[in-house]
Design a protein around this motif. Sequence first.
Motif, PDB file in Angstrom:
ATOM      1  N   ASP A   1       0.838  -1.194   0.000  1.00 40.57           N
ATOM      2  CA  ASP A   1       0.000   0.000   0.000  1.00 40.57           C
ATOM      3  C   ASP A   1       0.875   1.247   0.000  1.00 40.57           C
ATOM      4  O   ASP A   1       1.925   1.292   0.664  1.00 40.57           O
ATOM      5  CB  ASP A   1      -0.908  -0.014   1.224  1.00 40.57           C
ATOM      6  CG  ASP A   1      -1.823   1.184   1.277  1.00 40.57           C
ATOM      7  OD1 ASP A   1      -2.700   1.284   0.407  1.00 40.57           O
ATOM      8  OD2 ASP A   1      -1.641   2.041   2.171  1.00 40.57           O
ATOM      9  N   TYR A   2       0.436   2.270  -0.749  1.00 47.09           N
ATOM     10  CA  TYR A   2       1.236   3.487  -0.928  1.00 47.09           C
ATOM     11  C   TYR A   2       0.349   4.729  -0.813  1.00 47.09           C
ATOM     12  O   TYR A   2       0.704   5.804  -1.264  1.00 47.09           O
ATOM     13  CB  TYR A   2       1.891   3.431  -2.308  1.00 47.09           C
ATOM     14  CG  TYR A   2       3.172   4.219  -2.486  1.00 47.09           C
ATOM     15  CD1 TYR A   2       4.230   4.093  -1.594  1.00 47.09           C
ATOM     16  CD2 TYR A   2       3.343   5.070  -3.577  1.00 47.09           C
ATOM     17  CE1 TYR A   2       5.406   4.784  -1.773  1.00 47.09           C
ATOM     18  CE2 TYR A   2       4.528   5.770  -3.775  1.00 47.09           C
ATOM     19  CZ  TYR A   2       5.558   5.625  -2.866  1.00 47.09           C
ATOM     20  OH  TYR A   2       6.729   6.308  -3.052  1.00 47.09           O
ATOM     21  N   THR A   3      -0.822   4.566  -0.173  1.00 41.35           N
ATOM     22  CA  THR A   3      -1.838   5.615  -0.210  1.00 41.35           C
ATOM     23  C   THR A   3      -1.376   6.899   0.459  1.00 41.35           C
ATOM     24  O   THR A   3      -1.762   7.995   0.030  1.00 41.35           O
ATOM     25  CB  THR A   3      -3.134   5.096   0.434  1.00 41.35           C
ATOM     26  OG1 THR A   3      -3.579   3.940  -0.294  1.00 41.35           O
ATOM     27  CG2 THR A   3      -4.228   6.146   0.409  1.00 41.35           C
ATOM     28  N   ASN A   4      -0.551   6.820   1.482  1.00 44.61           N
ATOM     29  CA  ASN A   4      -0.108   8.046   2.147  1.00 44.61           C
ATOM     30  C   ASN A   4       0.750   8.933   1.252  1.00 44.61           C
ATOM     31  O   ASN A   4       0.995  10.094   1.590  1.00 44.61           O
ATOM     32  CB  ASN A   4       0.653   7.700   3.431  1.00 44.61           C
ATOM     33  CG  ASN A   4      -0.283   7.549   4.617  1.00 44.61           C
ATOM     34  OD1 ASN A   4      -1.235   8.313   4.763  1.00 44.61           O
ATOM     35  ND2 ASN A   4      -0.029   6.560   5.450  1.00 44.61           N
ATOM     36  N   TYR A   5       1.195   8.392   0.114  1.00 41.92           N
ATOM     37  CA  TYR A   5       1.909   9.228  -0.856  1.00 41.92           C
ATOM     38  C   TYR A   5       1.034  10.387  -1.324  1.00 41.92           C
ATOM     39  O   TYR A   5       1.540  11.441  -1.736  1.00 41.92           O
ATOM     40  CB  TYR A   5       2.341   8.367  -2.042  1.00 41.92           C
ATOM     41  CG  TYR A   5       3.113   9.093  -3.124  1.00 41.92           C
ATOM     42  CD1 TYR A   5       4.437   9.464  -2.927  1.00 41.92           C
ATOM     43  CD2 TYR A   5       2.522   9.394  -4.346  1.00 41.92           C
ATOM     44  CE1 TYR A   5       5.147  10.118  -3.922  1.00 41.92           C
ATOM     45  CE2 TYR A   5       3.224  10.051  -5.347  1.00 41.92           C
ATOM     46  CZ  TYR A   5       4.540  10.420  -5.128  1.00 41.92           C
ATOM     47  OH  TYR A   5       5.238  11.063  -6.113  1.00 41.92           O
ATOM     48  N   ALA A   6      -0.296  10.202  -1.240  1.00 42.62           N
ATOM     49  CA  ALA A   6      -1.226  11.234  -1.701  1.00 42.62           C
ATOM     50  C   ALA A   6      -1.139  12.510  -0.876  1.00 42.62           C
ATOM     51  O   ALA A   6      -1.632  13.558  -1.306  1.00 42.62           O
ATOM     52  CB  ALA A   6      -2.659  10.694  -1.670  1.00 42.62           C
ATOM     53  N   ARG A   7      -0.534  12.442   0.282  1.00 42.32           N
ATOM     54  CA  ARG A   7      -0.423  13.653   1.103  1.00 42.32           C
ATOM     55  C   ARG A   7       0.806  14.488   0.744  1.00 42.32           C
ATOM     56  O   ARG A   7       0.995  15.572   1.293  1.00 42.32           O
ATOM     57  CB  ARG A   7      -0.393  13.280   2.582  1.00 42.32           C
ATOM     58  CG  ARG A   7      -1.648  12.533   3.036  1.00 42.32           C
ATOM     59  CD  ARG A   7      -1.877  12.635   4.531  1.00 42.32           C
ATOM     60  NE  ARG A   7      -3.019  11.835   4.938  1.00 42.32           N
ATOM     61  CZ  ARG A   7      -4.290  12.231   4.851  1.00 42.32           C
ATOM     62  NH1 ARG A   7      -4.567  13.431   4.365  1.00 42.32           N
ATOM     63  NH2 ARG A   7      -5.269  11.449   5.253  1.00 42.32           N
ATOM     64  N   GLY A   8       1.641  14.019  -0.135  1.00 42.42           N
ATOM     65  CA  GLY A   8       2.825  14.763  -0.537  1.00 42.42           C
ATOM     66  C   GLY A   8       2.542  15.742  -1.662  1.00 42.42           C
ATOM     67  O   GLY A   8       1.427  15.843  -2.195  1.00 42.42           O
ATOM     68  N   THR A   9       3.587  16.442  -2.077  1.00 38.10           N
ATOM     69  CA  THR A   9       3.453  17.480  -3.106  1.00 38.10           C
ATOM     70  C   THR A   9       3.218  16.903  -4.486  1.00 38.10           C
ATOM     71  O   THR A   9       2.340  17.350  -5.227  1.00 38.10           O
ATOM     72  CB  THR A   9       4.717  18.353  -3.124  1.00 38.10           C
ATOM     73  OG1 THR A   9       4.845  19.021  -1.867  1.00 38.10           O
ATOM     74  CG2 THR A   9       4.648  19.385  -4.244  1.00 38.10           C
ATOM     75  N   TYR A  10       3.991  15.876  -4.851  1.00 42.28           N
ATOM     76  CA  TYR A  10       4.013  15.446  -6.242  1.00 42.28           C
ATOM     77  C   TYR A  10       2.809  14.607  -6.633  1.00 42.28           C
ATOM     78  O   TYR A  10       2.481  14.496  -7.815  1.00 42.28           O
ATOM     79  CB  TYR A  10       5.303  14.669  -6.513  1.00 42.28           C
ATOM     80  CG  TYR A  10       6.541  15.482  -6.225  1.00 42.28           C
ATOM     81  CD1 TYR A  10       6.865  16.590  -7.007  1.00 42.28           C
ATOM     82  CD2 TYR A  10       7.367  15.172  -5.149  1.00 42.28           C
ATOM     83  CE1 TYR A  10       7.989  17.352  -6.730  1.00 42.28           C
ATOM     84  CE2 TYR A  10       8.492  15.935  -4.874  1.00 42.28           C
ATOM     85  CZ  TYR A  10       8.799  17.022  -5.661  1.00 42.28           C
ATOM     86  OH  TYR A  10       9.902  17.786  -5.384  1.00 42.28           O
ATOM     87  N   ALA A  11       2.134  14.001  -5.658  1.00 40.07           N
ATOM     88  CA  ALA A  11       0.991  13.163  -6.004  1.00 40.07           C
ATOM     89  C   ALA A  11      -0.121  13.965  -6.664  1.00 40.07           C
ATOM     90  O   ALA A  11      -0.900  13.426  -7.459  1.00 40.07           O
ATOM     91  CB  ALA A  11       0.457  12.465  -4.759  1.00 40.07           C
ATOM     92  N   GLY A  12      -0.212  15.253  -6.339  1.00 36.85           N
ATOM     93  CA  GLY A  12      -1.294  16.062  -6.895  1.00 36.85           C
ATOM     94  C   GLY A  12      -1.308  16.091  -8.409  1.00 36.85           C
ATOM     95  O   GLY A  12      -2.381  16.126  -9.031  1.00 36.85           O
ATOM     96  N   TYR A  13      -0.141  16.084  -9.031  1.00 35.07           N
ATOM     97  CA  TYR A  13      -0.070  16.120 -10.493  1.00 35.07           C
ATOM     98  C   TYR A  13      -0.768  14.919 -11.102  1.00 35.07           C
ATOM     99  O   TYR A  13      -1.392  15.025 -12.176  1.00 35.07           O
ATOM    100  CB  TYR A  13       1.397  16.166 -10.923  1.00 35.07           C
ATOM    101  CG  TYR A  13       1.610  16.076 -12.420  1.00 35.07           C
ATOM    102  CD1 TYR A  13       1.407  17.185 -13.239  1.00 35.07           C
ATOM    103  CD2 TYR A  13       2.009  14.886 -13.005  1.00 35.07           C
ATOM    104  CE1 TYR A  13       1.604  17.106 -14.609  1.00 35.07           C
ATOM    105  CE2 TYR A  13       2.218  14.784 -14.371  1.00 35.07           C
ATOM    106  CZ  TYR A  13       2.008  15.900 -15.171  1.00 35.07           C
ATOM    107  OH  TYR A  13       2.199  15.813 -16.529  1.00 35.07           O
TER     108      TYR A  13
END
Length: 730
Positions: free
Chosen positions: A412-424
Amino acid sequence: MRTVRMTHLFKRHGIDWYRRFGRDPPHRAGCVGRGKITTNPGERAMKPNPKISAAVAAILSAPATAVVWAGAETTPATGAGNELQEVIVTAERRAESVQDVPITIQALTSETLAQLNVKTFDDFVKYLPNVTAGGYGPGQSNVFIRGLATSIGGTQGVGATGSFPNVATYLDDQSGQVPGRNLDIYAADLERIEILEGPQGTLFGAGAQAGVIRYITNKPKLDRVEANVSASYATTAHGDPSTSIEGVLNVPVIPDKFAVRVVAYNDSRGGYINNIPGTFTRAATDQVVVNYFGGVVPPNSGPINNNFQIGRATNPLTYKGVRGELLYQFNDDWNFLVSQSYQNLDAEGVFWQEAYDGVHNVLPELSVQLYSPSYNKDRFTDTAWTLNGKLGVLQAVYTGAYLDRNITQQQDYTNYARGTYAGYYQCDYPGYPFFPAGTDANGNTIRGTTPGSTGFCYSPSAFWTDHQQDTHQSHEIRLSTPTDWRIRALVGGFYEKYLIYEGTDWFYGTSPHFYPIGPPQVYAVPGTNPVQIAPYPVTVQNPNVRPLGDAFFDDIKRGYTQWAGFASVDFDIIPKTLTLTGGTRYYSMDTIEQGTNVGSFGCEIQGFYDFGTGTTPSTPPNPCVSTVANGIPSNQNNLDAKHLEHTWSGAKSRANLTWHITPEILSYVTWSQGFRPGGFNRAQAHVTGPLAGVFVPPVSYAPDNLINYELGWKTEWLDRHLQINGAVYR
């Protein structure tokens, strides 16, 4: 844990009590049963296992201490029945007592492993001074010896990005180390485990910079039938129960000529980590919300929950395997051994706990909140063969092996969504869709926005998958003189072909406004202006266009082919008292790296960065793959076009002076060298600041080197009832 030993067709023999603690999990308690049948020609009586005689020898005040665990099945010493037993090791490629080996070495015998009830690396590493490990679960550890190891950022893609280890792992004579993933061999029917501390570059070569871990299997016996079955049941605090069964059979098909030995095992360990209910909601503190939405979560950016993933004790672990060995004795001087091993490690869930969720809410102990399935499936097969014999007075050994390890992992990698680059990859920024609205006074394209578009974020769900294959093919020839000569020598040659095939895919692209990506077929010719695009297909294991949602992938092949020659000479200055040893190893290593890593930056349709130039809108190709016709629409790295090939060569040596002050007291001083393979800086580094234009990062980096200075001692006291071993090293 209660232990029940059974012999004479599993008749109850005795009961002991003890409790087993894992390094990370809560303690387990349970019952273990063992039975053993041994039959010699002309003798049919069944014999019970001998009682274990073990001791721990340590110097707490020394910077380094060697702990020897002596088992009853090793060669016994003379004297009282409860004295320390002699442990025979082959750390220097010849059989000798561990107390006579002038290096820091720890040995766990088969009896010690049984007494401690340890079967896996995580089980026994906690009993080893100077050996530690950091990792993410079984078979996912980075091993430290004397505090030395290489660092890794995570197991995702570690086969492509991780440095080669500097602690070598051997199954008999086959090396099996890979970046960030220790070969977790189940300790079934092992004669012993040897841990050699400090550089072992002369005899064990690349990767043995900090030390070596050797798993030595029991070999077939030509003169007896043996059968051994053990089973266990255990309960785990706050978790599920565990069960195991292991069986060993040794049969002399042709007595004194041909024997077969087989071991099979199945160890199912209950989980103890709970995946508790959770809802992932985007927060005003998320970097993407702060940077692109002014700290206000865009409306209708719905949350997700983990209802389909929750559960109790979600990390069960299973080891299954079988090993068969055939030994044929041609005559008194020559024999041939063939071994075939298979192991499957299945680890579900994760092996850590989370103190907080993504917005710092405290979570209960032994719990996580995961939104995608997580698992690690790690299996290997190993085929090995050894020819032993004599050429005149010389002892000759040829050994070869082929190890094939395959890993499939998802996390699982869902917490990556809280970073800057995931928004793109997950959001439509305010003003989407964008378009070119002419140029400003400096000639830069003006980003046009769509009126009334407040922006929107799609699902934050993310995970990664990793498919890794590691192959080791090796051949070694050794010639050695008799051990009773005053001048003794060992010479040998070594060949190894070591390859890693790594494919990692990161699925965090939940926006529907992207085209899929795939391996590039071209590269940008360096130094051309305007940039010239030339055909250059990459070497990949998966040539297909990736599915939508795959925002980034690695598809890498790397490794080396190594040739080496080595020699070691011992000279008894004073026979049986003072010995001078010198050795060296010359190696030549051809190292390669091929493949690609590709991201989907540049593949968004009318995106924040991909809207066009001047007044001409641009749309990425579908699929978004770099070709001569498409140009290079996405960020890509064509490693084949960089010709990442390099040959390193050199010599590593050691010198040692050993002094037997008395038959029970040995001291030694050692100077030794070790190394680990070099590699490549595959990414394009951009140097800024004072070093800009001054320093250019090299394409490749040479093997690391380590020099060790060591003073050690090994002593026995109180009529072999106490051992005190130690070492001071730098």
